[in-house]
Design an enzyme around this catalytic site. Structure first.
Site, PDB file in Angstrom:
ATOM      1  CG  HIS A  52      47.413  62.615  -2.237  1.00 37.43           C
ATOM      2  ND1 HIS A  52      47.719  61.826  -1.148  1.00 37.43           N
ATOM      3  CD2 HIS A  52      47.542  63.890  -1.805  1.00 37.43           C
ATOM      4  CE1 HIS A  52      48.014  62.583  -0.128  1.00 37.43           C
ATOM      5  NE2 HIS A  52      47.917  63.844  -0.491  1.00 37.43           N
TER       6      HIS A  52
HETATM    7  P1  TYD Z   1      46.216  59.432   3.657  1.00 31.83           P
HETATM    8  O1  TYD Z   1      45.660  60.564   2.866  1.00 31.83           O
HETATM    9  O2  TYD Z   1      46.133  58.052   3.089  1.00 31.83           O
HETATM   10  O3  TYD Z   1      47.721  59.749   4.041  1.00 31.83           O
HETATM   11  P2  TYD Z   1      49.013  59.874   3.086  1.00 31.83           P
HETATM   12  O4  TYD Z   1      48.616  60.746   1.960  1.00 31.83           O
HETATM   13  O5  TYD Z   1      50.063  60.455   3.961  1.00 31.83           O
HETATM   14  O6  TYD Z   1      49.424  58.535   2.638  1.00 31.83           O
HETATM   15  O7  TYD Z   1      45.489  59.466   5.083  1.00 31.83           O
HETATM   16  C1  TYD Z   1      45.476  58.358   5.948  1.00 31.83           C
HETATM   17  C2  TYD Z   1      44.203  58.414   6.791  1.00 31.83           C
HETATM   18  O8  TYD Z   1      44.186  59.566   7.622  1.00 31.83           O
HETATM   19  C3  TYD Z   1      42.948  58.453   5.940  1.00 31.83           C
HETATM   20  O9  TYD Z   1      41.971  57.635   6.579  1.00 31.83           O
HETATM   21  C4  TYD Z   1      42.507  59.905   6.025  1.00 31.83           C
HETATM   22  C5  TYD Z   1      43.015  60.326   7.388  1.00 31.83           C
HETATM   23  N1  TYD Z   1      43.350  61.742   7.484  1.00 31.83           N
HETATM   24  C6  TYD Z   1      42.584  62.585   8.277  1.00 31.83           C
HETATM   25  O10 TYD Z   1      41.592  62.155   8.896  1.00 31.83           O
HETATM   26  N2  TYD Z   1      42.929  63.889   8.399  1.00 31.83           N
HETATM   27  C7  TYD Z   1      44.005  64.403   7.750  1.00 31.83           C
HETATM   28  O11 TYD Z   1      44.299  65.623   7.889  1.00 31.83           O
HETATM   29  C8  TYD Z   1      44.785  63.536   6.908  1.00 31.83           C
HETATM   30  C9  TYD Z   1      45.971  64.076   6.153  1.00 31.83           C
HETATM   31  C10 TYD Z   1      44.418  62.222   6.803  1.00 31.83           C
END
Ligand code: TYD
Length: 141
Positions: A52
């Site tokens: 993303h």
């Molecule tokens: P996600 O964005 O899928 O992580 P990555 O981009 O590393 O693959 O996030 C995973 C989960 O964590 C999703 O449910 C959102 C949550 N999250 C938070 O609650 N706070 C945060 O600061 C981040 C980065 C993710």
């Protein structure tokens, strides 16, 4: 406006014979206000995370333990970094597509961000990212 960008930051170690210590301060080692800290640990082998971009977010990624690969792409240029040094931080601005992969089993990827978690700030489709990136770089100001 410009395309998203990234740069590698180097942090000094305050290490001595007892071990290593790296200190990160807002406005000094970290060139933005630190609003959020999170870390990725115990990432399973073969997993790719990220996939993303963000509309408005500055981040610094640091492998404080182990290593992983981070691919960054601003719609024009893409570059792949191996983060394996707790004295190095990869700074990523807004509108940079990122993919994190090849996590070692001991990898702890620490992320510092200048904004609180905001799901609406995510761009999860690569085609949307390219469109936004092009529009941003073409806009005046
Ligand atoms: P996600 O964005 O899928 O992580 P990555 O981009 O590393 O693959 O996030 C995973 C989960 O964590 C999703 O449910 C959102 C949550 N999250 C938070 O609650 N706070 C945060 O600061 C981040 C980065 C993710």
């Amino acid at each position: 406006m410009r395309h998203g960008s990234w740069s590698l930051l180097t942090f000094h170690s305050k290490g001595d014979q007892r071990g290593q210590l790296v200190a990160l301060q807002e406005g000094f080692e970290i060139p933005f206000e630190i609003k959020r800290v999170y870390y990725l640990t115990r990432t399973l082998a073969g997993v790719t995370r990220g996939m993303h971009a963000h509309i408005d977010l500055d981040q610094v990624l640091i492998a404080v333990s182990g290593k992983c690969r981070v691919l960054v792409d601003n719609g024009v240029t893409r570059e792949s970094f191996i983060l394996d040094d707790c004295q190095k931080g990869l700074r990523i601005t807004n509108l940079v597509w990122r993919e994190m992969s090849d996590f070692s089993s001991d990898c702890v990827l620490l992320v510092l961000a200048n904004r609180y978690y905001e799901p609406l700030d995510y761009v999860r489709e690569y085609s949307d990212f390219l469109r936004l990136s092009t529009a941003n770089s073409n806009s005046v100001g």
